[in-house]
Write a protein that holds these residues in place. Structure first.
Motif, PDB file in Angstrom:
ATOM      1  N   GLY A 139      90.844  -9.013 -38.361  1.00 36.41           N
ATOM      2  CA  GLY A 139      89.415  -9.222 -38.152  1.00 36.41           C
ATOM      3  C   GLY A 139      89.084  -9.441 -36.689  1.00 36.41           C
ATOM      4  O   GLY A 139      88.099  -8.902 -36.167  1.00 36.41           O
TER       5      GLY A 139
ATOM      6  N   THR B 226      89.257  -6.172 -34.701  1.00 37.23           N
ATOM      7  CA  THR B 226      88.093  -5.333 -34.997  1.00 37.23           C
ATOM      8  C   THR B 226      86.882  -5.743 -34.160  1.00 37.23           C
ATOM      9  O   THR B 226      86.213  -4.909 -33.556  1.00 37.23           O
ATOM     10  CB  THR B 226      87.750  -5.415 -36.498  1.00 37.23           C
ATOM     11  OG1 THR B 226      88.877  -4.992 -37.270  1.00 37.23           O
ATOM     12  CG2 THR B 226      86.557  -4.541 -36.828  1.00 37.23           C
TER      13      THR B 226
ATOM     14  N   ALA C  29      88.080   0.218 -33.616  1.00 37.88           N
ATOM     15  CA  ALA C  29      87.592  -0.907 -34.421  1.00 37.88           C
ATOM     16  C   ALA C  29      87.487  -0.523 -35.891  1.00 37.88           C
ATOM     17  O   ALA C  29      87.823  -1.320 -36.788  1.00 37.88           O
ATOM     18  CB  ALA C  29      86.236  -1.378 -33.894  1.00 37.88           C
ATOM     19  N   VAL C  30      87.026   0.687 -36.161  1.00 38.61           N
ATOM     20  CA  VAL C  30      86.952   1.167 -37.550  1.00 38.61           C
ATOM     21  C   VAL C  30      88.354   1.221 -38.164  1.00 38.61           C
ATOM     22  O   VAL C  30      88.564   0.823 -39.323  1.00 38.61           O
ATOM     23  CB  VAL C  30      86.281   2.553 -37.595  1.00 38.61           C
ATOM     24  CG1 VAL C  30      86.364   3.141 -39.000  1.00 38.61           C
ATOM     25  CG2 VAL C  30      84.825   2.456 -37.143  1.00 38.61           C
TER      26      VAL C  30
ATOM     27  N   THR D 236      91.025  -0.574 -37.413  1.00 37.92           N
ATOM     28  CA  THR D 236      91.556  -1.906 -37.712  1.00 37.92           C
ATOM     29  C   THR D 236      90.857  -2.529 -38.917  1.00 37.92           C
ATOM     30  O   THR D 236      91.473  -3.273 -39.686  1.00 37.92           O
ATOM     31  CB  THR D 236      91.432  -2.842 -36.495  1.00 37.92           C
ATOM     32  OG1 THR D 236      90.082  -2.867 -36.033  1.00 37.92           O
ATOM     33  CG2 THR D 236      92.338  -2.389 -35.373  1.00 37.92           C
ATOM     34  N   ALA D 237      89.586  -2.228 -39.099  1.00 33.37           N
ATOM     35  CA  ALA D 237      88.884  -2.713 -40.291  1.00 33.37           C
ATOM     36  C   ALA D 237      89.508  -2.116 -41.550  1.00 33.37           C
ATOM     37  O   ALA D 237      89.692  -2.809 -42.562  1.00 33.37           O
ATOM     38  CB  ALA D 237      87.401  -2.365 -40.204  1.00 33.37           C
TER      39      ALA D 237
ATOM     40  N   ALA E  96      92.725  -3.958 -42.273  1.00 34.33           N
ATOM     41  CA  ALA E  96      92.515  -5.223 -42.977  1.00 34.33           C
ATOM     42  C   ALA E  96      92.335  -4.991 -44.471  1.00 34.33           C
ATOM     43  O   ALA E  96      92.866  -5.747 -45.309  1.00 34.33           O
ATOM     44  CB  ALA E  96      91.297  -5.944 -42.394  1.00 34.33           C
TER      45      ALA E  96
END
Length: 379
Positions: A266, A269, A354-355, A357-358, A361
């Motif tokens: 999180g 991201t 960032a997308v 890594t989301a 998660a």
């Protein structure tokens, strides 16, 4: 062993710091220069399980020394390479040594320590990789501006030999684990929980290195910085990484792997999504790179702890596969990052990361919820 991972880590990551020198001296584009990362990473990803099977009967100390010698030879060849193609081949040789060393070092570290200290032991060995980002990559960037990239590869070769000497001198003899055939090395990945961790590793490394490999053009676009300033900012990133690696190991020993993993994914991201907005000045870039390094390098200890937890009897196998997953992500980052850089520009790179890594998660959550368990992995 941490000194050894420093040598192989610098071997793998230093291209990010050498990108301006490589494009200038080799007369190639940034995307082409980044394929030196891809060649290393793909060779590593393929070679890790393959050479782990071939060298399965070797005594571990001997194996670690031999791997570092191969890494030294690859870097020496890179220093002597007359052109782009031969440099590409030298990177493959270097990757073979690194592919053998890193998972073997992690396994030995886990074997030599008690279970309650395993997270910190693995973090210590991986600390060599964070020091590579703190010192290896920024120093390589600075040196390449004055003496050229060839001298940097020669220096990394020397550190690899130093690491081999240190391992031979200090590490006790460690017997080889029971022999395992190559096909058996992939059976552990049939457990969906293991597969989820490997998928999270790929996504996390793909996200991180899609930005890290092209950090020079990214920082040029956001803060207008170049040269030595970029090197100093890479140092700040590495300092955050060193702290993150330590905190990741301690948090894993205290709370287990799940909570730290979700917090870290999180955090990465958010930091990546905010990077283009915050890194518009040198101070802002320093803050966001420190936080990015802190979060990114907190990932390895809990993921490796979780993999060992899932397959205690096959710890070496799953760590070898995780090493392949790391460099599969790194290898894909050169391709994905290059495509994004060419098609959308450097400011789009952190947003795409960032997308990713989301999604990573979400994969972690899905893997933890899975209750399917293979008999071969019974604990």
């Amino acid at each position: 062993m941490a000194l050894g991972t420093f040598a192989v880590g610098t071997s793998g990551y230093v291209v990010a710091g050498l990108l301006p020198a490589l494009t200038g001296e080799l007369a190639v584009s940034e995307t082409a220069a980044a394929q030196l990362v891809t060649a290393f990473a793909i060779a590593y990803a393929v070679g890790s399980p393959l050479f782990a099977a071939v060298t399965g009967r070797w005594e571990r100390r001997t194996l670690l020394v031999a791997a570092l010698v191969v890494t030294a030879i690859g870097n020496a060849l890179a220093a002597l390479a007359p052109g782009y193609v031969t440099l590409l081949l030298a990177r493959v040789v270097t990757a073979i040594g690194a592919a053998v060393f890193t998972p073997a070092a992690s396994t030995v570290a886990a074997e030599l320590t008690s279970p309650e200290r395993r997270g910190r032991a693995v973090a210590l060995v991986f600390g060599g990789l964070t020091v590579a980002t703190i010192l290896g990559v920024p120093l390589g960037s600075v040196l390449s501006q004055s003496v050229g990239y060839q001298a940097v590869f020669a220096l990394v070769a020397a550190f690899s030999l130093l690491g081999a000497f240190a391992v031979r001198l200090v590490l006790p003899a460690v017997p080889a684990p029971p022999p395992v055939r190559l096909a058996e090395r992939f059976t552990v990945a049939k457990d969906p929980r293991v597969l989820a961790m490997l998928g999270a590793t790929v996504l996390g490394c793909l996200a991180a290195f899609s930005v890290y490999t092209f950090i020079s053009p990214v920082l040029s676009a956001t803060a207008g910085v170049h040269g030595t300033t970029v090197s100093l900012l890479l140092f700040v990133y590495g300092a955050g990484g060193a702290l993150g690696n330590v905190l990741g190991g301690r948090a894993t020993d205290r709370w287990g792997a799940r909570g730290p993993l979700l917090v870290v994914f999180g955090g990465i991201t958010v930091v990546l999504a905010m990077l283009p907005l915050v890194a518009t000045t040198v101070a802002g870039a320093a803050v966001v790179l420190f936080l990015w390094g802190l979060a990114t390098w907190s990932v390895n200890p809990p993921i490796q702890h979780r993999l060992i937890e899932l397959s205690k009897q096959n710890a070496g196998l799953v760590l070898s596969l995780n090493a392949s997953a790391i460099y599969l992500g790194v290898g894909l980052s050169g391709l994905v990052g290059g495509a994004v850089l060419s098609g959308g520009g450097p400011l789009l790179l952190p947003e795409i990361a960032a997308v990713l890594t989301a999604i990573g998660a979400a994969v972690v959550v899905a893997g933890w919820r899975s209750r399917v368990k293979q008999p071969a992995l019974a604990e």
